[in-house]
Design a protein around this motif. Structure first.
Motif, PDB file in Angstrom:
ATOM      1  N   ASN A 123       0.840  -1.190   0.000  1.00 33.80           N
ATOM      2  CA  ASN A 123       0.000   0.000   0.000  1.00 33.80           C
ATOM      3  C   ASN A 123       0.880   1.247   0.000  1.00 33.80           C
ATOM      4  OD1 ASN A 123      -1.613   2.279   1.237  1.00 33.80           O
ATOM      5  ND2 ASN A 123      -3.224   0.741   1.020  1.00 33.80           N
ATOM      6  N   GLU A 124       0.858   1.975  -1.085  1.00 36.00           N
ATOM      7  CA  GLU A 124       1.804   3.061  -1.286  1.00 36.00           C
ATOM      8  C   GLU A 124       1.377   4.380  -0.644  1.00 36.00           C
ATOM      9  OE1 GLU A 124       2.750   3.386  -5.416  1.00 36.00           O
ATOM     10  OE2 GLU A 124       3.637   1.373  -5.498  1.00 36.00           O
ATOM     11  N   ASN A 125       0.105   4.775  -0.753  1.00 35.98           N
ATOM     12  CA  ASN A 125      -0.271   6.098  -0.246  1.00 35.98           C
ATOM     13  C   ASN A 125      -1.557   6.134   0.542  1.00 35.98           C
ATOM     14  OD1 ASN A 125      -2.081   5.913  -2.418  1.00 35.98           O
ATOM     15  ND2 ASN A 125      -0.687   7.037  -3.768  1.00 35.98           N
ATOM     16  N   GLY A 126      -1.955   4.987   1.100  1.00 34.54           N
ATOM     17  CA  GLY A 126      -3.051   4.970   2.048  1.00 34.54           C
ATOM     18  C   GLY A 126      -4.433   4.882   1.470  1.00 34.54           C
ATOM     19  N   GLU A 127      -4.550   4.766   0.154  1.00 34.89           N
ATOM     20  CA  GLU A 127      -5.870   4.590  -0.437  1.00 34.89           C
ATOM     21  C   GLU A 127      -6.416   3.212  -0.097  1.00 34.89           C
ATOM     22  OE1 GLU A 127      -5.761   5.413  -4.603  1.00 34.89           O
ATOM     23  OE2 GLU A 127      -4.911   7.425  -4.334  1.00 34.89           O
ATOM     24  N   GLN A 128      -7.720   3.042  -0.265  1.00 26.80           N
ATOM     25  CA  GLN A 128      -8.380   1.802   0.140  1.00 26.80           C
ATOM     26  C   GLN A 128      -8.737   0.933  -1.047  1.00 26.80           C
ATOM     27  OE1 GLN A 128     -11.335   1.874   3.377  1.00 26.80           O
ATOM     28  NE2 GLN A 128     -12.760   0.818   2.002  1.00 26.80           N
ATOM     29  N   CYS A 129      -8.027  -0.176  -1.185  1.00 26.31           N
ATOM     30  CA  CYS A 129      -8.368  -1.230  -2.155  1.00 26.31           C
ATOM     31  C   CYS A 129      -8.195  -0.800  -3.613  1.00 26.31           C
ATOM     32  CB  CYS A 129      -9.795  -1.738  -1.945  1.00 26.31           C
ATOM     33  SG  CYS A 129     -10.227  -2.161  -0.251  1.00 26.31           S
ATOM     34  N   THR A 130      -7.399   0.241  -3.880  1.00 19.89           N
ATOM     35  CA  THR A 130      -7.158   0.670  -5.257  1.00 19.89           C
ATOM     36  C   THR A 130      -5.860   0.066  -5.769  1.00 19.89           C
ATOM     37  OG1 THR A 130      -5.947   2.647  -4.546  1.00 19.89           O
ATOM     38  CG2 THR A 130      -8.344   2.850  -4.816  1.00 19.89           C
ATOM     39  N   GLU A 131      -5.599   0.208  -7.062  1.00 12.18           N
ATOM     40  CA  GLU A 131      -4.351  -0.298  -7.615  1.00 12.18           C
ATOM     41  C   GLU A 131      -3.166   0.352  -6.912  1.00 12.18           C
ATOM     42  OE1 GLU A 131      -4.392   0.105 -11.833  1.00 12.18           O
ATOM     43  OE2 GLU A 131      -6.091  -1.263 -12.081  1.00 12.18           O
ATOM     44  N   ASN A 132      -2.208  -0.461  -6.515  1.00 16.17           N
ATOM     45  CA  ASN A 132      -1.030  -0.070  -5.754  1.00 16.17           C
ATOM     46  C   ASN A 132      -1.344   0.321  -4.313  1.00 16.17           C
ATOM     47  OD1 ASN A 132       0.653  -0.407  -8.071  1.00 16.17           O
ATOM     48  ND2 ASN A 132      -0.017   1.600  -8.783  1.00 16.17           N
ATOM     49  N   ASN A 133      -2.583   0.089  -3.896  1.00 16.07           N
ATOM     50  CA  ASN A 133      -2.999   0.374  -2.514  1.00 16.07           C
ATOM     51  C   ASN A 133      -3.921  -0.727  -2.009  1.00 16.07           C
ATOM     52  OD1 ASN A 133      -2.000   3.289  -1.833  1.00 16.07           O
ATOM     53  ND2 ASN A 133      -2.855   3.423  -3.900  1.00 16.07           N
ATOM     54  N   PRO A 134      -3.379  -1.942  -1.841  1.00 15.11           N
ATOM     55  CA  PRO A 134      -4.235  -3.043  -1.394  1.00 15.11           C
ATOM     56  C   PRO A 134      -4.743  -2.813   0.014  1.00 15.11           C
ATOM     57  CG  PRO A 134      -1.931  -3.675  -1.244  1.00 15.11           C
ATOM     58  CD  PRO A 134      -1.966  -2.351  -1.968  1.00 15.11           C
ATOM     59  N   CYS A 135      -5.902  -3.409   0.294  1.00 15.10           N
ATOM     60  CA  CYS A 135      -6.477  -3.364   1.630  1.00 15.10           C
ATOM     61  C   CYS A 135      -6.708  -4.781   2.118  1.00 15.10           C
ATOM     62  CB  CYS A 135      -7.795  -2.597   1.630  1.00 15.10           C
ATOM     63  SG  CYS A 135      -9.084  -3.328   0.590  1.00 15.10           S
ATOM     64  N   GLU A 136      -6.697  -4.941   3.439  1.00 14.14           N
ATOM     65  CA  GLU A 136      -6.942  -6.233   4.056  1.00 14.14           C
ATOM     66  C   GLU A 136      -8.427  -6.375   4.373  1.00 14.14           C
ATOM     67  OE1 GLU A 136      -4.445  -6.860   7.433  1.00 14.14           O
ATOM     68  OE2 GLU A 136      -2.618  -6.167   6.406  1.00 14.14           O
ATOM     69  N   VAL A 137      -8.991  -7.526   4.048  1.00 17.89           N
ATOM     70  CA  VAL A 137     -10.396  -7.804   4.340  1.00 17.89           C
ATOM     71  C   VAL A 137     -10.469  -9.100   5.141  1.00 17.89           C
ATOM     72  CG1 VAL A 137     -12.689  -8.214   3.361  1.00 17.89           C
ATOM     73  CG2 VAL A 137     -11.094  -6.665   2.195  1.00 17.89           C
ATOM     74  N   ASP A 138     -11.103  -9.042   6.337  1.00 21.89           N
ATOM     75  CA  ASP A 138     -11.171 -10.233   7.181  1.00 21.89           C
ATOM     76  C   ASP A 138     -12.404 -11.068   6.869  1.00 21.89           C
ATOM     77  OD1 ASP A 138     -13.369  -9.097   8.516  1.00 21.89           O
ATOM     78  OD2 ASP A 138     -12.203  -8.541  10.299  1.00 21.89           O
ATOM     79  N   GLU A 139     -12.585 -12.151   7.626  1.00 20.47           N
ATOM     80  CA  GLU A 139     -13.686 -13.083   7.380  1.00 20.47           C
ATOM     81  C   GLU A 139     -15.056 -12.431   7.505  1.00 20.47           C
ATOM     82  OE1 GLU A 139     -10.361 -15.589   9.353  1.00 20.47           O
ATOM     83  OE2 GLU A 139     -11.082 -13.508   9.348  1.00 20.47           O
TER      84      GLU A 139
END
Length: 282
Positions: free
Chosen positions: A220-236
């Motif tokens: 995650n490069e600049n804190g965006e949520q779930c965008t390209e180059n900014n992955p986000c973690e999603v739990d169960e």
């Protein structure tokens, strides 16, 4: 994804304890670590990679090179897309222990590539492990057949940049979302593996054994949520967590369960859980 690179400056989109006593204090024995260097890694035109073998590969099997799915020369596989047995003549610069050029390897085909659940491309070469060893004196890296463990000391070895990053496996992510892609059971690094573009496809090695446990792919490069180059973690439960500056890899033990004798990718093997091409039974 850790961006692939063209050249050096131009980027593409995506690409111990002590013991005290009556005697003087002495350091407790430290775990022995394998000396990890660049031997067996490769540099691609835009990414990093490695010459790999399975735990049961034979010396005369056709060799395999591993990099990311998003480093595929024909473009990034779409979500849900799985590519198998696609002709390829891609070349790879094989590195020696110091990071110097040992020789050039060339693919005959893309044996497997996807960005679904994981982010990997496996190239089959026209040469065997024995031939590579004879010509260049280089051994392939071995993929571990076991799920990695949190807290393990690791090395991310980039053939493109000729740089080794050292950190630990911080933990595992149920799902990692980036743009339209979803990866499962991803490995999260501790902060000192501050990998950059061009490290895509680098093998992640267990520092104690030298075995490959994952493949470096994003951060995650600049804190965006779930965008390209900014992955986000999603739990169960669907909860989303963003960790700016955190980097990730995709586990590779599952690959070992999808390779038959002769280094043949066989998605129909009973323990194989890698995604299959649409409409395929394996």
């Amino acid at each position: 994804m850790k961006r692939p690179l063209v050249g050096v400056l131009t980027t593409l989109l995506l690409g111990g304890a002590t013991i005290a006593g009556t005697a003087p204090a002495t350091a407790a024995p430290q775990p022995r670590h394998k000396a990890i260097d660049f031997a067996g890694t490769v540099a691609l035109s835009n990414c990093s990679g490695s010459l790999i073998r399975m735990p049961d590969s034979a010396d005369n099997d056709p060799a395999l090179v591993m990099t990311n799915g998003h480093c595929l020369e024909t473009g990034m596989p779409a979500p849900g897309e799985v590519i198998t047995d696609q002709p390829s003549t891609r070349s790879f610069t094989l590195l020696n222990s110091s990071g110097g050029r040992a020789g050039t390897l060339r693919a005959t085909k893309v044996a497997y590539s996807t960005m679904t659940d994981t982010d990997v491309t496996l190239y089959q070469l026209g040469t065997s492990y024995a031939q590579i060893k004879q010509r260049y004196g280089i051994n392939a890296l071995t993929l571990s057949g076991d799920h990695p463990t949190a807290g393990t000391a690791i090395k991310v070895v980039s053939g493109f940049w000729k740089k080794i990053y050292s950190c630990n496996a911080d933990g595992f992510v149920y799902q990692l979302h980036e743009g339209d892609w979803v990866w499962k059971d991803s490995l999260r690094y501790t902060s000192t593996c501050d990998v950059v573009g061009g490290t895509s496809g680098s093998p992640v090695e267990d520092a104690a054994t030298g075995k490959v446990i994952a493949i470096n792919n994003t951060g995650n490069e600049n804190g965006e949520q779930c965008t390209e180059n900014n992955p986000c973690e999603v739990d169960e439960n669907g909860n989303v967590t963003v960790r700016q500056g955190t980097n990730y890899a995709e586990e590779t033990f599952e690959i070992t369960r999808c390779v038959a004798p002769g280094n043949r990718i066989d998605l129909s093997l009973p323990d194989c859980t890698l995604p299959k091409p649409a409409g395929s039974d394996g």
